[in-house]
Each structure stands twice: as C-alpha cells, then as structure tokens.
Design a protein around this motif. Structure first.
Motif, mmCIF file in Angstrom:
data_model
loop_
_atom_site.group_PDB
_atom_site.id
_atom_site.type_symbol
_atom_site.label_atom_id
_atom_site.label_comp_id
_atom_site.label_asym_id
_atom_site.label_seq_id
_atom_site.Cartn_x
_atom_site.Cartn_y
_atom_site.Cartn_z
ATOM 1 N N GLU A 285 1.008 -1.314 -0.374
ATOM 2 C CA GLU A 285 0.367 0.144 -0.160
ATOM 3 C C GLU A 285 1.110 1.900 -0.061
ATOM 4 O OE1 GLU A 285 -2.600 -0.016 2.933
ATOM 5 O OE2 GLU A 285 -4.068 -1.797 2.977
ATOM 6 N N ASN A 286 1.893 1.141 0.556
ATOM 7 C CA ASN A 286 2.733 2.448 0.741
ATOM 8 C C ASN A 286 4.085 1.904 0.294
ATOM 9 O OD1 ASN A 286 1.105 3.352 2.220
ATOM 10 N ND2 ASN A 286 1.456 1.848 3.773
ATOM 11 N N TRP A 287 4.540 1.927 -1.156
ATOM 12 C CA TRP A 287 5.581 1.994 -1.928
ATOM 13 C C TRP A 287 6.815 2.940 -2.927
ATOM 14 C CZ3 TRP A 287 5.738 -0.752 -7.062
ATOM 15 C CH2 TRP A 287 6.858 -1.328 -7.777
ATOM 16 N N LEU A 288 7.284 3.169 -2.052
ATOM 17 C CA LEU A 288 8.320 4.268 -2.083
ATOM 18 C C LEU A 288 9.730 3.651 -2.864
ATOM 19 C CD1 LEU A 288 8.937 7.649 -2.287
ATOM 20 C CD2 LEU A 288 9.921 6.598 0.346
ATOM 21 N N ILE A 289 10.278 4.221 -4.052
ATOM 22 C CA ILE A 289 11.548 3.706 -5.447
ATOM 23 C C ILE A 289 12.212 4.797 -4.916
ATOM 24 C CG2 ILE A 289 12.511 2.901 -7.300
ATOM 25 C CD1 ILE A 289 9.367 1.837 -7.462
ATOM 26 N N SER B 214 9.260 20.565 -2.910
ATOM 27 C CA SER B 214 8.663 19.415 -1.678
ATOM 28 C C SER B 214 7.440 18.727 -1.399
ATOM 29 C CB SER B 214 8.628 20.139 -0.330
ATOM 30 O OG SER B 214 9.709 20.303 0.524
ATOM 31 N N PHE B 215 7.426 17.380 -1.707
ATOM 32 C CA PHE B 215 6.628 16.209 -2.140
ATOM 33 C C PHE B 215 5.861 15.723 -1.096
ATOM 34 C CE2 PHE B 215 7.971 18.184 -6.127
ATOM 35 C CZ PHE B 215 6.784 18.235 -7.217
ATOM 36 N N VAL B 216 4.822 15.827 -0.653
ATOM 37 C CA VAL B 216 4.227 14.622 0.226
ATOM 38 C C VAL B 216 3.362 13.276 -0.432
ATOM 39 C CG1 VAL B 216 4.491 15.987 2.287
ATOM 40 C CG2 VAL B 216 1.645 15.732 0.902
ATOM 41 N N THR B 217 3.972 11.916 0.167
ATOM 42 C CA THR B 217 2.971 11.192 -0.369
ATOM 43 C C THR B 217 2.662 9.877 0.656
ATOM 44 O OG1 THR B 217 3.248 9.321 -1.325
ATOM 45 C CG2 THR B 217 5.297 9.339 -1.298
ATOM 46 N N GLU B 218 0.793 10.351 0.204
ATOM 47 C CA GLU B 218 -0.512 9.461 2.670
ATOM 48 C C GLU B 218 0.169 7.785 1.928
ATOM 49 O OE1 GLU B 218 -3.741 11.972 1.791
ATOM 50 O OE2 GLU B 218 -2.503 14.073 1.979
ATOM 51 N N VAL B 219 0.510 7.708 3.262
ATOM 52 C CA VAL B 219 0.066 6.221 3.558
ATOM 53 C C VAL B 219 -1.520 5.929 3.058
ATOM 54 C CG1 VAL B 219 -1.033 4.875 5.522
ATOM 55 C CG2 VAL B 219 1.235 6.352 5.662
ATOM 56 N N GLY B 220 -1.738 5.176 2.586
ATOM 57 C CA GLY B 220 -2.668 4.505 1.533
ATOM 58 C C GLY B 220 -3.960 4.987 0.765
ATOM 59 N N ASP B 221 -2.467 6.533 0.317
ATOM 60 C CA ASP B 221 -3.167 7.558 -0.361
ATOM 61 C C ASP B 221 -2.109 7.587 -1.526
ATOM 62 O OD1 ASP B 221 -4.500 8.960 -2.418
ATOM 63 O OD2 ASP B 221 -5.561 10.606 -1.173
ATOM 64 N N GLN B 222 -1.360 6.483 -2.542
ATOM 65 C CA GLN B 222 -0.127 7.067 -2.789
ATOM 66 C C GLN B 222 -0.438 7.758 -3.871
ATOM 67 O OE1 GLN B 222 3.585 4.967 -2.352
ATOM 68 N NE2 GLN B 222 2.213 5.748 -0.112
ATOM 69 N N GLY B 223 0.598 8.436 -4.460
ATOM 70 C CA GLY B 223 0.915 10.114 -5.489
ATOM 71 C C GLY B 223 1.792 10.921 -4.879
ATOM 72 N N THR C 132 -2.644 4.749 -9.149
ATOM 73 C CA THR C 132 -1.457 4.378 -9.010
ATOM 74 C C THR C 132 -0.468 3.534 -7.740
ATOM 75 O OG1 THR C 132 -1.880 7.462 -9.336
ATOM 76 C CG2 THR C 132 0.543 6.559 -7.411
ATOM 77 N N LEU C 133 0.565 3.374 -7.860
ATOM 78 C CA LEU C 133 0.774 1.958 -6.726
ATOM 79 C C LEU C 133 2.124 2.433 -6.034
ATOM 80 C CD1 LEU C 133 1.481 -1.011 -10.004
ATOM 81 C CD2 LEU C 133 -1.227 -0.495 -8.523
ATOM 82 N N GLY C 134 2.704 3.508 -6.522
ATOM 83 C CA GLY C 134 3.706 3.760 -5.945
ATOM 84 C C GLY C 134 3.986 5.117 -5.927
ATOM 85 N N THR C 135 4.828 5.452 -5.518
ATOM 86 C CA THR C 135 6.120 6.653 -5.996
ATOM 87 C C THR C 135 7.322 6.522 -6.309
ATOM 88 O OG1 THR C 135 6.495 7.367 -3.510
ATOM 89 C CG2 THR C 135 4.407 8.279 -4.511
ATOM 90 N N GLU C 136 7.952 7.148 -7.052
ATOM 91 C CA GLU C 136 9.717 7.325 -7.118
ATOM 92 C C GLU C 136 10.349 8.393 -6.778
ATOM 93 O OE1 GLU C 136 12.911 5.059 -10.401
ATOM 94 O OE2 GLU C 136 9.996 5.816 -11.246
ATOM 95 N N LEU C 137 11.086 8.676 -6.398
ATOM 96 C CA LEU C 137 11.767 10.041 -6.310
ATOM 97 C C LEU C 137 13.125 9.804 -7.339
ATOM 98 C CD1 LEU C 137 14.566 10.727 -4.625
ATOM 99 C CD2 LEU C 137 12.846 10.462 -3.138
#
Length: 553
Positions: free
Chosen positions: A438-442, A540-549, A466-471
């Motif tokens: 649910e909370n995938w960060l690359i 700066s960005f945020v990606t929320e628990v249970g609501d990726q993006g 949206t499955l996760g986020t990548e930086l």
C-alpha cells in the motif's frame, strides 16, 4: 544480511583470490569458452598485491608508521539493530599503488563510544589490515543497543583516525513514528566539487542511501577536470581509464581523498549499491560496453568488484568471489520501513536495440528479458509477501517509471532503464500488487537529474491506479553544473503525465518517512564548478499512507 565474522571471511577468501576469479569466470562462460582466457587477460585483474598460494603476509609493527595512515577517512554502513559495519583503509601515501603500506599486515585498534569524547567506550577490539585487501579494515561490531547513536575511531601505531558518528537500526518490533534518510548518486570526480556532500554532512538523517556510480572509470587529468586545480597536480596514473585492480584501487583513493565526501561518511551510516560506472559504462551482466570477449570483461569486473568491497562499509557477506558479489540485501527500520537494496547490473540481460533510445518492440519486450535476474526477482517478491512494514522502500539504480522522450505514442524510451525491460517491470509490479503493497517508495539514481514520479499500474493511462511513488535524487557532481530546466523539460513533462517534477541541478533527496505520510525534499546547489554554493530546496512533495501519489507539500 546476517553478519559474518572477519576471521572466518578472511580464512575463506584472503589467500586464493586468483583461483576464485578463474573458477567463477568458468561458471559464467562454460569450460570450452573459458579456456580461451589468456594469461595476459588473467593478469589484467589480479597482478597487484596478491600473495603466493599458502603465503601469509608478515606483520608490521604499527609503531613503524611515520605518516598518518588515515588519509581516506572513516565510514560506517548497513546498520542492524545490534550491529553496524565500521570501515577505514590505511594509506599514508594514498596515490601510491600500495598506499605507502608495503606488503605487511598491520594491527588496527578500534573503539565505539556513546559520546564523541570517547569517555563512554562500550566496545573495542583489534582488526588486521591485510595487504591482500589493500589494507582496508571492515569491523562488524556486535552487541550494540538498537536505535542508538554511537561514535567510533581507529588507531594504528601512534595515529588516531578522525571520529565517525553512526547509529544502529531500531529493534525489528519497534513502533516508530518517523525516520529520515538521504539519497545520493553519481559523483564523477572530474565533473566538479562535492559541495552536495558538504551540505549532506550537516543534515539530520538516520542513514544515507548511495544509489550507484560512486566511482567513474574515466580518466581524470592533472587539474582534476572541471575542478581546475591550480595548487595541486594529480599524478598521471589517474589520467587513464580504470582497467586493473591497481587502477580501481587508486581511483577510490582519489575519490575518498575528498574532504567533503569524508565528512558525509563520518557523519552518517551509508547503505551502498553500485550501478555501471563502478566497473564500466552501461555494462550488462557479463557483456561489456565495447567489443571485448566476455571472458576478459569478467576479469575486469572481478577487479572492479573487489576494489568496491575494499573501499566501502560492507560486510563479508558482500565480499566478491571472482567476478560475482552478492550485493542485494534487506534492511529493516522497526515496523516503519523495510528497505530492499537491489543490484540491477550484475544479472541483467543485454540492453535491447544496441542500447540506443528506442520505441518498445519485440526485442525490448521479450518476456525472457530481466533486469534483476530470476533469483533476485524472487527474493524481492518473497520479501514483499513477508513484509509487515508500513512502508516498503526499494533502493535501486535506474528509472523504474516510464519516460517517453517525445510526444508521440512511439516515442523512444531508455533501453538501459526499466523501460528497456518492460516484462521484468511488469513482473515486479504484479508482485507488488499480489503482496498488497500500500505504501511503496522507490529510490533511484543514474540520470543526473531530479524526478518525482507516480508509479502507475498502466503508464500509458494517466487515470490508472497509482501503485507507489518514485524519486530520482539527481547527482552529486555528474553532469557538471546543472540548470533548473534542461532543454528536454517541457517535452518530458508533457509526454509523461505521471512525472510531477524534473530539475537538472546537482543535489540530493531528503526523505522523512512517517506513519501518515512520507515527505520528499529535493535539495539542490546552483554550481559545483566552484566550491561553496548554498543549498536550496527546489521542491517538496508528500505521498500519503494509503493514498499514494506525489502531491506538492
């Protein structure tokens, strides 16, 4: 990640490295092809500082040292709840082939303290610096307390190293509310100063992830390339491409002589993984960039991998055997985060379409193609299935998300990134969905720019899940002085709706992982051709628990 003791590792590997590289190369190539390896090719990798079979280096009395051997600083890495790996390398003459140490082993004392004045020492011991390992020291300190900051230092003879600061990981069942990490990559020495590291050394982070290209194989001229030294003349030995074990060792000496890099290592534990330039640009498995027999390239790879281990804070589990090294591994930060550190170079299929940007086609989309290799892919997906962490963080090298380089449906993609291995990416995405991540960060390096991506279920459909986020964390120095908006900025932002940010300046990413969201701060400097540029926050960005993006912070 289970730690191994130093004496056992050295007994197993120290005194037959030539046999190890030859037998490992044979496994890669098969007996008939392997027999074509010439004695000259074998000497390419292992002609320096290797003992005869059964030989044991004599021990030097450290009191004979007449110059500071700690010129390359100290480092720590791969923190576990009750242990951390400490590193240094003895080199009173770092730009000499033997570091000025000769061919004798040396006893080195180490100590770990709760305070920076070393009044509260909790662990101490002695390690041997072997010439076979370029007088590097790797100490896996056991019996520490989880989630604690420690200070460490080394002593050889009358010389004491700079003090380093490190920390252990929290206990596996610790319920944490936050942790902070830094992400860096790509530090071509000849492209500019390590101003980024000077700033990173001052950051309040728990750990730094280095995502590849710690070293570059390219020649560095006497003026240090873009650094343009006027008061220093670098030796001619650096003004050639790295090919031999001696070349790679010396190149690490050059990089690690930089005081800003030393400061960052001394301030924070590092978790490192390589990309291509630690060996050779855009190599794939046993396939080199240029027209060289794989048998010869594997010998070069063995030299590169060996020098990498010698110069990084890595446990003996990562010690190469010939041209092979088990670099992918897993770390835990309490119940908050699981970190899966990948190796996307050693096991990959050769790049499709001669490694040129190309639209997807039968060659790149062959289901048999892999970026990770089958064993590492299974390890990753099984690890996700077993994970109880709130966040699953994948630390790896090349862009995972799709990047079209043009506005048409058949626009070219990078064949060196996951876009060139779409079947491999599809299997990983399917595994993430099957594990219910649910909370995938690359975390990504390689591209010398900063990106923020939404990881889509279908990159060609902006409305897909949206499955996760990548930086992508940009580079420390590679690419020289950058600009905020590269020439391709407008095209790439339009062609890739899931791309939320693109900046071409040098820098690093700081990530604050919490129980409700993760915050990504892209830190940049304006120039690196001259030292001292101030640090700014580009976005700066945020990606929320249970609501990726990626959402603007």
């Amino acid at each position: 990640m289970a730690p191994l003791g130093r004496p056992r590792a050295l007994a197993a590997h120290a005194f037959s490295p030539h046999d190890a590289v030859l037998s490992a190369a044979a496994r890669h190539l098969g007996r008939r092809r392997f027999l074509t390896v010439t004695a000259a090719a074998a000497a390419l990798a292992f002609s320096t500082n290797l003992p005869a079979r059964g030989a044991v280096a004599a021990e030097m009395d450290a009191a004979r040292l007449t110059a500071d051997p700690f010129t390359l600083g100290v480092a720590s890495g791969d923190p576990l709840p009750e242990s951390v790996l400490l590193w240094t390398r003895l080199a009173p003459e770092p730009f000499e082939e033997d570091g000025g140490m000769g061919q004798e082993r040396v006893s080195v004392q180490w100590e770990v303290s709760l305070d920076e004045y070393f009044a509260l020492v909790v662990r101490r011991g002695t390690a041997l610096a072997y010439p076979e390992y370029s007088h590097s020291v790797h100490v896996d300190v056991q019996g520490l307390t989880p989630g604690v900051t420690y200070y460490y230092r080394f002593r050889a003879g009358s010389y004491i190293s700079p003090a380093g600061r490190t920390r252990t990981a929290p206990a596996a069942d610790a319920d944490l509310t936050t942790m902070k990490l830094g992400a860096v990559a790509c530090q071509a020495y000849q492209d500019g100063y390590y101003t980024v590291y000077r700033h990173l050394a001052r950051e309040d982070v728990d750990v730094v992830f280095h995502l590849g290209d710690y070293l570059y194989e390219y020649a560095v001229n006497s003026a240090g390339g873009e650094r343009g030294y006027t008061d220093v003349t670098l030796p001619e030995v650096f003004n050639r491409e790295t090919m031999t074990l001696a070349d790679y060792r010396l190149r690490y000496s050059l990089y690690k002589s930089d005081k800003d890099l030393q400061a960052a290592h001394a301030a924070h534990p590092f978790v490192v993984t390589w990309d291509d330039h630690e060996t050779e640009n855009n190599y794939a498995g046993s396939v080199p960039e240029n027209d060289l027999p794989p048998s010869e390239f594997l010998l070069r790879r063995a030299a590169a991998y060996r020098a990498y281990w010698e110069n990084q804070p890595l446990r003996s589990a990562q010690l190469p055997q010939g041209p092979d090294a088990l670099l992918y591994r897993r770390l835990q930060w309490g119940t908050l985060a699981q970190f899966d550190v990948l190796d996307t170079r050693q096991y990959r299929s050769d790049q499709a379409y001669d490694d040129r940007p190309h639209a997807p086609g039968p060659e790149s989309d062959d289901p048999a193609r892999t970026l990770t290799g089958a064993e590492q892919e299974k390890w990753l997906l099984d690890g996700w299935q077993a994970s109880d962490a709130l966040w699953n963080v994948t630390a790896q090298q090349v862009c995972f998300s799709q990047r079209r380089f043009g506005l048409t449906a058949d626009a070219p993609l990078s064949m060196d990134a996951w876009d060139g291995y779409r079947a491999s990416r599809n299997r990983v995405v399917a595994g993430a969905k099957a594990a219910g991540l649910e909370n995938w960060l690359i975390l990504t390096g390689d591209v010398h720019v900063a990106y923020a991506f939404d990881v889509k279920d279908d990159f060609d459909n902006p409305d897909s899940r949206t499955l996760g986020t990548e930086l992508a964390c940009s580079s420390v120095s590679s690419g020289k002085d950058g600009v905020e908006r590269p020439d391709s900025w407008e095209t790439q932002m339009k062609a890739n709706p899931h791309m939320k940010f693109y900046d071409g300046r040098r820098g690093f990413a700081r990530v604050t992982i919490g129980t409700e969201s993760a915050r990504i701060d892209f830190k940049t400097v304006s120039v690196i051709s001259t030292p001292g540029a101030p640090l700014t926050t580009a976005a700066s960005f945020v990606t929320e628990v249970g609501d990726q993006g990626m959402k603007p912070a």
